[in-house]
Scaffold this active site. Structure first.
Site: not given
Length: 154
Positions: A43, A53-54, A73, A99, A116
């Site tokens: 991902y 962010f990731d 999540i 979140y 994502f």
């Protein structure tokens, strides 16, 4: 590369339209990943402004979690459960499926909609050590988020 049946349109995964999916590459077969299975994914997560962010892709390490166990999540639990093996899609998660009003540290702001790109590599029987795995997963994610925070505030 698109194959027949792929759509350029966003599909509602949730009844309220706050979780949407756009298929980038169709998966194989008809079966989707069932709850209780350990999903293995790659991902990349982005904020609305395009900031990554990731990403498991950039780390070169697939990420795994038990579907339906709320180790991730809600958008992932529901979105990945809608995927076929080998499928790659975009999941657009409104705050209630991400979140929420609290965000995640200083990395993901409050009330953020996240997108994502997710590829479902495989799934297998859930691990008998899923509780420990979940704790390790959360600790790992918090370490990554803290590292991003430290980097961003220097």
């Amino acid at each position: 590369q698109r194959r027949g049946g792929d759509s350029d349109e966003w599909q509602n995964i949730s009844a309220d339209g706050q979780l949407q999916k756009k298929i980038l590459r169709e998966g194989s077969g008809e079966e989707t990943a069932p709850n209780g299975m350990r999903a293995i994914v790659h991902y990349t997560g982005k904020l609305d402004n395009g900031t990554v962010f990731d990403s498991s892709v950039s780390r070169g390490q697939p990420f795994s979690f038990n579907l339906g166990a709320r180790e991730v999540i809600l958008g992932w639990d529901l979105g990945v459960a809608s995927m076929k093996k080998g499928e790659k899609c975009l999941l657009k998660c409104a705050p209630d499926y991400a979140y929420g009003r609290h965000g995640a540290g200083n990395v993901i702001p409050a009330n953020a909609t996240l997108t994502f790109e997710v590829e479902l590599l495989d799934w297998r029987e859930g691990s008998s050590t899923s509780s420990l795995g979940g704790v390790m997963l959360i600790m790992g994610l918090m370490t990554v988020l803290y590292g991003v925070y430290q980097y961003a505030t220097q």
